[in-house]
Design a protein around this motif. Sequence first.
Motif, PDB file in Angstrom:
ATOM      1  N   ARG A  62       1.190  -1.061   0.054  1.00 16.77           N
ATOM      2  CA  ARG A  62       0.317   0.120  -0.111  1.00 16.77           C
ATOM      3  C   ARG A  62       1.355   1.282  -0.158  1.00 16.77           C
ATOM      4  NH1 ARG A  62      -5.351  -1.156   1.485  1.00 16.77           N
ATOM      5  NH2 ARG A  62      -5.919  -2.705   2.515  1.00 16.77           N
ATOM      6  N   GLU A  63       0.304   1.868  -0.611  1.00 17.36           N
ATOM      7  CA  GLU A  63       1.746   3.950  -0.835  1.00 17.36           C
ATOM      8  C   GLU A  63       0.683   3.865   0.520  1.00 17.36           C
ATOM      9  OE1 GLU A  63       2.564   5.673  -4.686  1.00 17.36           O
ATOM     10  OE2 GLU A  63       0.682   6.509  -3.846  1.00 17.36           O
ATOM     11  N   TYR A  64       1.721   5.425   0.771  1.00 14.02           N
ATOM     12  CA  TYR A  64       1.378   5.596   1.939  1.00 14.02           C
ATOM     13  C   TYR A  64       2.422   7.331   1.323  1.00 14.02           C
ATOM     14  CZ  TYR A  64       0.183   2.389   5.034  1.00 14.02           C
ATOM     15  OH  TYR A  64      -0.671   1.103   5.525  1.00 14.02           O
ATOM     16  N   ASP A  65       1.199   8.415   1.136  1.00 14.90           N
ATOM     17  CA  ASP A  65       2.451   9.449   0.852  1.00 14.90           C
ATOM     18  C   ASP A  65       1.538  10.566   0.987  1.00 14.90           C
ATOM     19  OD1 ASP A  65       2.864  11.424  -1.265  1.00 14.90           O
ATOM     20  OD2 ASP A  65       1.885  10.676  -2.994  1.00 14.90           O
ATOM     21  N   THR A  66       2.495  11.514   1.665  1.00 14.21           N
ATOM     22  CA  THR A  66       2.332  12.608   2.233  1.00 14.21           C
ATOM     23  C   THR A  66       1.237  13.633   1.500  1.00 14.21           C
ATOM     24  OG1 THR A  66       3.886  13.779   2.581  1.00 14.21           O
ATOM     25  CG2 THR A  66       4.057  12.627   4.146  1.00 14.21           C
ATOM     26  N   GLU A  67       1.135  13.554  -0.103  1.00 11.19           N
ATOM     27  CA  GLU A  67       0.762  14.744  -0.795  1.00 11.19           C
ATOM     28  C   GLU A  67      -0.231  14.526  -0.925  1.00 11.19           C
ATOM     29  OE1 GLU A  67       2.533  17.517  -2.116  1.00 11.19           O
ATOM     30  OE2 GLU A  67       4.623  16.637  -0.592  1.00 11.19           O
ATOM     31  N   THR A  68      -0.436  13.175  -0.999  1.00  6.96           N
ATOM     32  CA  THR A  68      -2.177  13.367  -1.666  1.00  6.96           C
ATOM     33  C   THR A  68      -2.936  12.535  -0.373  1.00  6.96           C
ATOM     34  OG1 THR A  68      -1.355  10.659  -1.584  1.00  6.96           O
ATOM     35  CG2 THR A  68      -1.395  12.019  -3.358  1.00  6.96           C
ATOM     36  N   ALA A  69      -2.448  12.026   0.787  1.00 10.79           N
ATOM     37  CA  ALA A  69      -3.193  12.468   2.339  1.00 10.79           C
ATOM     38  C   ALA A  69      -3.846  13.178   3.021  1.00 10.79           C
ATOM     39  CB  ALA A  69      -1.994  11.311   2.846  1.00 10.79           C
ATOM     40  N   THR A  70      -4.552  13.190   3.781  1.00 14.91           N
ATOM     41  CA  THR A  70      -5.391  14.296   4.660  1.00 14.91           C
ATOM     42  C   THR A  70      -4.908  14.731   5.845  1.00 14.91           C
ATOM     43  OG1 THR A  70      -7.055  14.443   3.271  1.00 14.91           O
ATOM     44  CG2 THR A  70      -7.343  15.724   5.350  1.00 14.91           C
ATOM     45  N   LEU A  71      -3.696  15.870   6.580  1.00 16.03           N
ATOM     46  CA  LEU A  71      -3.418  16.111   7.826  1.00 16.03           C
ATOM     47  C   LEU A  71      -4.275  15.954   8.648  1.00 16.03           C
ATOM     48  CD1 LEU A  71      -1.064  18.414   8.270  1.00 16.03           C
ATOM     49  CD2 LEU A  71      -2.008  18.287   9.471  1.00 16.03           C
ATOM     50  N   VAL A  72      -3.888  15.647   9.797  1.00 15.26           N
ATOM     51  CA  VAL A  72      -5.470  15.170  11.165  1.00 15.26           C
ATOM     52  C   VAL A  72      -4.913  16.005  11.568  1.00 15.26           C
ATOM     53  CG1 VAL A  72      -6.317  13.788  12.320  1.00 15.26           C
ATOM     54  CG2 VAL A  72      -5.892  12.736   9.737  1.00 15.26           C
ATOM     55  N   LYS A  73      -3.450  15.862  12.364  1.00 18.61           N
ATOM     56  CA  LYS A  73      -2.592  16.521  13.628  1.00 18.61           C
ATOM     57  C   LYS A  73      -1.275  16.565  13.431  1.00 18.61           C
ATOM     58  CE  LYS A  73      -3.165  16.705  18.639  1.00 18.61           C
ATOM     59  NZ  LYS A  73      -4.439  16.373  19.419  1.00 18.61           N
ATOM     60  N   PHE A  77       7.800  11.381  10.258  1.00 16.13           N
ATOM     61  CA  PHE A  77       8.364  11.568  10.497  1.00 16.13           C
ATOM     62  C   PHE A  77       9.340  12.579  10.509  1.00 16.13           C
ATOM     63  CE2 PHE A  77       5.639   7.633  13.138  1.00 16.13           C
ATOM     64  CZ  PHE A  77       5.769   8.199  14.177  1.00 16.13           C
ATOM     65  N   ARG A  78      10.171  13.565  11.315  1.00 16.59           N
ATOM     66  CA  ARG A  78      10.643  14.345  11.162  1.00 16.59           C
ATOM     67  C   ARG A  78      11.827  15.145  11.670  1.00 16.59           C
ATOM     68  NH1 ARG A  78       8.407  18.086   6.412  1.00 16.59           N
ATOM     69  NH2 ARG A  78       7.043  19.519   8.154  1.00 16.59           N
ATOM     70  N   GLY A  79      13.155  14.929  11.387  1.00 17.32           N
ATOM     71  CA  GLY A  79      13.377  16.158  12.397  1.00 17.32           C
ATOM     72  C   GLY A  79      14.541  15.921  12.532  1.00 17.32           C
ATOM     73  N   GLY A  80      15.836  16.954  13.765  1.00 20.89           N
ATOM     74  CA  GLY A  80      17.219  16.977  13.653  1.00 20.89           C
ATOM     75  C   GLY A  80      18.135  16.279  13.507  1.00 20.89           C
ATOM     76  N   PRO A  81      19.420  16.180  12.804  1.00 14.74           N
ATOM     77  CA  PRO A  81      20.075  15.347  13.685  1.00 14.74           C
ATOM     78  C   PRO A  81      19.938  14.533  14.578  1.00 14.74           C
ATOM     79  CG  PRO A  81      21.433  17.259  12.951  1.00 14.74           C
ATOM     80  CD  PRO A  81      19.808  17.313  12.957  1.00 14.74           C
ATOM     81  N   GLN A  82      19.735  15.001  16.098  1.00 17.87           N
ATOM     82  CA  GLN A  82      19.931  14.407  17.534  1.00 17.87           C
ATOM     83  C   GLN A  82      18.449  14.137  18.010  1.00 17.87           C
ATOM     84  OE1 GLN A  82      22.449  18.056  19.531  1.00 17.87           O
ATOM     85  NE2 GLN A  82      23.797  18.243  18.201  1.00 17.87           N
ATOM     86  N   SER A  83      17.599  14.444  17.063  1.00 16.07           N
ATOM     87  CA  SER A  83      16.464  13.273  17.322  1.00 16.07           C
ATOM     88  C   SER A  83      16.589  12.123  16.976  1.00 16.07           C
ATOM     89  CB  SER A  83      14.998  15.065  15.922  1.00 16.07           C
ATOM     90  OG  SER A  83      15.767  14.189  15.223  1.00 16.07           O
ATOM     91  N   PRO A  84      14.622  12.084  17.991  1.00 13.41           N
ATOM     92  CA  PRO A  84      14.391  10.328  17.669  1.00 13.41           C
ATOM     93  C   PRO A  84      14.544  10.032  15.486  1.00 13.41           C
ATOM     94  CG  PRO A  84      13.467  11.604  19.380  1.00 13.41           C
ATOM     95  CD  PRO A  84      14.583  12.750  18.404  1.00 13.41           C
ATOM     96  N   TYR A  85      14.447  10.969  15.475  1.00 13.97           N
ATOM     97  CA  TYR A  85      14.100  10.935  14.214  1.00 13.97           C
ATOM     98  C   TYR A  85      15.120  11.144  13.102  1.00 13.97           C
ATOM     99  CZ  TYR A  85       9.836   9.887  16.346  1.00 13.97           C
ATOM    100  OH  TYR A  85       9.153   9.446  17.296  1.00 13.97           O
ATOM    101  N   PRO A  86      16.316  11.262  12.926  1.00 12.74           N
ATOM    102  CA  PRO A  86      17.039  12.051  11.983  1.00 12.74           C
ATOM    103  C   PRO A  86      17.097  12.126  10.846  1.00 12.74           C
ATOM    104  CG  PRO A  86      18.035  10.383  12.714  1.00 12.74           C
ATOM    105  CD  PRO A  86      17.207  10.409  13.903  1.00 12.74           C
ATOM    106  N   GLU A  87      16.226  10.532  10.137  1.00  5.39           N
ATOM    107  CA  GLU A  87      15.780  10.558   9.146  1.00  5.39           C
ATOM    108  C   GLU A  87      13.716  10.457   8.723  1.00  5.39           C
ATOM    109  OE1 GLU A  87      17.814   7.300   6.893  1.00  5.39           O
ATOM    110  OE2 GLU A  87      19.564   8.147   8.069  1.00  5.39           O
ATOM    111  N   GLU A  88      13.775  11.391   7.494  1.00  2.90           N
ATOM    112  CA  GLU A  88      11.802  11.823   7.487  1.00  2.90           C
ATOM    113  C   GLU A  88      11.917  10.376   7.735  1.00  2.90           C
ATOM    114  OE1 GLU A  88      11.436  13.243   4.305  1.00  2.90           O
ATOM    115  OE2 GLU A  88      12.366  13.043   2.638  1.00  2.90           O
ATOM    116  N   THR A  89      11.068   9.497   7.844  1.00  3.59           N
ATOM    117  CA  THR A  89      10.116   8.228   8.033  1.00  3.59           C
ATOM    118  C   THR A  89       8.507   8.430   8.040  1.00  3.59           C
ATOM    119  OG1 THR A  89      10.656   5.695   8.298  1.00  3.59           O
ATOM    120  CG2 THR A  89      10.051   7.337   9.963  1.00  3.59           C
ATOM    121  N   ILE A  90       8.009   7.249   7.610  1.00  5.22           N
ATOM    122  CA  ILE A  90       6.369   7.052   7.272  1.00  5.22           C
ATOM    123  C   ILE A  90       6.437   5.386   8.240  1.00  5.22           C
ATOM    124  CG2 ILE A  90       4.721   6.351   6.297  1.00  5.22           C
ATOM    125  CD1 ILE A  90       5.332   8.668   4.543  1.00  5.22           C
ATOM    126  N   GLU A  91       5.765   6.230   8.848  1.00  4.45           N
ATOM    127  CA  GLU A  91       4.567   3.386   9.484  1.00  4.45           C
ATOM    128  C   GLU A  91       3.375   4.262   9.578  1.00  4.45           C
ATOM    129  OE1 GLU A  91       6.849   3.799  13.751  1.00  4.45           O
ATOM    130  OE2 GLU A  91       8.344   3.977  12.890  1.00  4.45           O
TER     131      GLU A  91
END
Length: 76
Positions: A8-19, A48-62
């Motif tokens: 299944r494709e999960y795409d931030t461009e076509t999905a609706t931001l909820v919160k 998820f996305r964040g700075g290099p010292q955050s829990p999410y140094p690389e953007e990802t989708i779950e």
Amino acid sequence: MKKIICKREYDTETATLVKKYTHSYFGDPAGYEEILFQTPEGLYFLYFRGGPQSPYPEETIERLAKSKVKAWSKPR
């Protein structure tokens, strides 16, 4: 961002931001964002996305089960 999970494709461009949850300020190396989206098919996922010292140094989708959306959305 797009990601295929279990065929299944999960795409931030076509999905609706909820919160959106933002920790700290823009530019903070430990800062990050967790963003809940809903696909046109009604599925939920977290981006998820964040700075290099955050829990999410690389953007990802779950994926996020519909039964867990309410718990994630509670104030922090």
